[in-house]
Design a protein around this motif. Structure first.
Motif, short mmCIF file in Angstrom:
data_model
loop_
_atom_site.label_atom_id
_atom_site.label_comp_id
_atom_site.label_asym_id
_atom_site.label_seq_id
_atom_site.Cartn_x
_atom_site.Cartn_y
_atom_site.Cartn_z
N LYS A 27 5.42 56.67 13.77
CA LYS A 27 6.02 57.87 14.35
C LYS A 27 5.05 58.63 15.25
CE LYS A 27 9.42 58.57 10.66
NZ LYS A 27 9.96 59.53 9.66
N ASP A 39 2.97 59.75 18.55
CA ASP A 39 3.40 59.86 19.94
C ASP A 39 3.05 58.63 20.76
OD1 ASP A 39 4.47 62.33 19.45
OD2 ASP A 39 2.78 63.47 20.27
N LEU A 97 5.59 55.96 20.03
CA LEU A 97 6.85 56.29 20.68
C LEU A 97 6.77 56.05 22.19
CD1 LEU A 97 7.72 59.60 18.76
CD2 LEU A 97 8.56 57.28 18.31
N ALA A 98 5.64 56.41 22.78
CA ALA A 98 5.45 56.17 24.22
C ALA A 98 5.46 54.68 24.52
CB ALA A 98 4.15 56.81 24.69
N ARG A 99 4.84 53.89 23.66
CA ARG A 99 4.84 52.44 23.83
C ARG A 99 6.27 51.90 23.76
NH1 ARG A 99 2.27 47.98 21.42
NH2 ARG A 99 3.53 46.13 21.89
N HIS A 100 7.04 52.38 22.80
CA HIS A 100 8.42 51.93 22.64
C HIS A 100 9.27 52.28 23.85
CE1 HIS A 100 12.15 50.89 20.58
NE2 HIS A 100 12.64 52.08 20.91
N GLU A 101 8.97 53.43 24.47
CA GLU A 101 9.74 53.90 25.62
C GLU A 101 9.20 53.38 26.95
OE1 GLU A 101 9.52 58.09 25.20
OE2 GLU A 101 10.80 58.16 23.40
N GLY A 102 8.12 52.59 26.90
CA GLY A 102 7.54 52.07 28.13
C GLY A 102 6.79 53.11 28.93
N LYS A 103 6.31 54.17 28.26
CA LYS A 103 5.63 55.28 28.93
C LYS A 103 4.15 55.37 28.58
CE LYS A 103 9.77 58.17 29.23
NZ LYS A 103 10.39 59.49 28.87
N THR A 120 -0.26 59.25 26.24
CA THR A 120 1.15 59.40 26.57
C THR A 120 1.27 59.79 28.04
OG1 THR A 120 1.09 61.70 25.87
CG2 THR A 120 1.79 60.08 24.24
N CYS A 121 2.41 59.52 28.61
CA CYS A 121 2.61 59.79 30.04
C CYS A 121 3.03 61.24 30.23
CB CYS A 121 3.66 58.84 30.61
SG CYS A 121 3.92 59.00 32.38
N ASP A 147 1.99 47.61 27.62
CA ASP A 147 3.25 47.07 27.12
C ASP A 147 3.10 45.71 26.46
OD1 ASP A 147 4.32 49.31 28.29
OD2 ASP A 147 5.05 48.27 30.07
#
Length: 488
Positions: free
Chosen positions: A316, A318, A321-327, A337-338, A402
């Motif tokens: 959980k 950040d 989560l950023a990796r999961h969202e491609g950010k 994070t982006c 990624d």
């Protein structure tokens, strides 16, 4: 997967049990155990040159820092340490003189006063990182003053989404220190742990007890810091699979939110402190691979997510989560994070990163002070990216962040035909594919589990400067190539 143990003698004092790695043989290790960048930037810092002067930086600032209201990232380098850690390759100044902090803070304030007008005043600082050295070399009053100066010149925020982090030498802080840091707005802590084994600590001149880390971790949770990160190192002198396994168990028990497990790079010709380390006490390339396999196996089993090179985080977090969202992004502080397209570096040796250029401050403290005494920004060198540099940077970043690369996305973003633009690179990837480091699914490159251990080698295929250096048998570029640590 449970791997069969095999006993080996580390030295006459220690015996370690290690798993065998059947996919690796000596020939394959020799093939990939070569010097290579860590790609916190592309092009890498060895390409920075003095022809990138202050006027170039001012123009870049006008084009990038002043023409947007997008969030901003700040990095502040505080170089001082009270004691020398033999493994360290950071730009540092070892001193026990507390007045050095006062002098540096005065000069840092001058730089902030010169630098801040180059940023649009509406840009919110969503990411702030204090690194070193040892940022907590500053006492409470000095840290308070620094944050006040930053708040007076940049738009700091108390948003819950902010990432305000500070690196900590656990030997330099107390419970009260952590309370102050929380009050100053920091919500992320990075503790320099390195290793819990006493013999390893002695070999690297970094003694700190497990109980100290435990108390600080529990206190940080009591004060509700958003994230606690541990920095550890594998490949240290006197380190074995047996001792590393104990360190991993202790780390997992304390349950930090993020774990950065760096590979020790032994470069004694570049870093004098490393000359205190006996080369014969270091693990071999084979042993380091087995250590990395052990780290990955134990942390994944404990529920951490391996987001890429060196870094493991809770699901959980950040970064996950950023990796999961491609950010997910990568910069000079590692994975990020982006949240901010531009990074402004403050302090000696700091690097600023904008969309189309990098700029680095003077690396020597006296040179840094001399520039500021003259009333000018202490920028010593930098690099302006070409369109090709930006394309290759995007490719390398996506592979690192990624663990895959969608070539169609690159084609749409830059208006190129990937197979034509990177024809030479695609040919160079074939041996890596044959060795099991990657595979292709249509137009998508995917890094294998084995390839994650050799992520740098995959990225190196797309590095035109490294290829040019390897093609030259002499000259500046060839000498630069040996500045990198080995990939294993």
């Amino acid at each position: 997967m449970d791997l069969p143990p095999a006993s080996i003698a580390k030295d006459k004092h220690r015996v370690a049990t290690r798993p065998s790695l059947p996919m690796w043989d000596q020939q394959l290790i020799a093939k990939y155990d070569v010097p290579g960048p860590r790609y916190t930037s592309y092009p890498t810092a060895v390409q920075f040159a003095g022809d990138y002067d202050l006027e170039v930086y001012r123009q870049e600032a006008r084009d990038n820092l002043q023409q947007t209201i997008a969030p901003l990232s700040l990095y502040v380098h505080i170089p001082f340490c009270q004691n020398i850690c033999y493994y360290c390759a950071c730009n540092k100044v070892v001193t026990s003189d507390p007045s050095a902090a006062r002098t540096y803070l005065d000069y840092l304030t001058q730089e902030i006063e010169l630098q801040s007008p180059m940023v649009d005043k509406h840009r919110t600082v969503m990411q702030l990182h204090l690194g070193g050295g040892t940022p907590t070399f500053f006492d409470g009053a000095e840290l308070t003053e620094l944050m006040h100066v930053l708040a007076s010149h940049y738009k700091l925020t108390d948003s819950e989404r902010r990432e305000y982090s500070i690196e900590i030498d656990p030997r330099t802080v107390t419970k009260d220190s952590l309370a102050l840091l929380k009050g100053l707005g920091f919500n992320r802590l990075s503790l320099g742990v390195q290793d819990f084994d006493e013999q390893v600590q002695q070999a690297i001149n970094r003694r700190q007890r497990y109980g100290m880390i435990k108390i600080l971790t529990e206190t940080a949770r009591l004060y509700q810091f958003k994230s606690i990160s541990y920095d550890l190192i594998y490949g240290l002198p006197m380190q074995t699979l047996e001792t590393l396994s104990v360190t991993l168990d202790k780390t997992i028990a304390l349950s930090p939110d993020r774990i950065a497990f760096y590979s020790y790079a032994h470069l004694p010709k570049r870093f004098k402190s490393q000359r205190a380390i006996d080369r014969l006490d270091l693990p071999s390339a084979v042993e380091k691979l087995e250590m990395l396999s052990l780290i990955t196996e134990k942390l994944l089993a404990a529920g951490y997510v391996h987001i890429g090179m060196d870094h493991f985080v809770k699901p959980k977090d950040d970064l996950a989560l950023a990796r999961h969202e491609g950010k997910l992004q990568r910069n000079f502080q590692g994975y990020s994070t982006c949240m901010a397209p531009d990074l402004v570096g403050l302090g000696v040796s700091s690097i600023s990163a904008m969309q189309s250029s990098y700029a680095q401050n003077e690396r020597a403290l006296d040179d840094y002070y001399q520039r500021l005494d003259a009333g000018i920004l202490p920028i010593a060198k930098g690099f302006k990216l070409s369109e090709d540099d930006q394309i290759r940077r995007a490719v390398i970043n996506r592979i690192i962040c990624d663990l895959q690369l969608d070539t169609q996305t690159v084609e749409k973003q830059f208006g190129i035909i990937f197979s034509e633009y990177f024809g030479q690179e695609l040919l160079a990837l074939k041996p890596l594919q044959s060795d099991g480091l990657l595979c292709w699914h249509g137009d998508k490159l995917t890094v294998s589990e084995l390839g994650q251990l050799m992520l740098r080698n995959i990225c190196m295929v797309f590095d035109k400067y490294l290829r040019r250096a390897n093609d030259n048998s002499s000259g500046r570029e060839q000498s630069e190539s040996i500045r990198f640590s080995n990939t294993l």
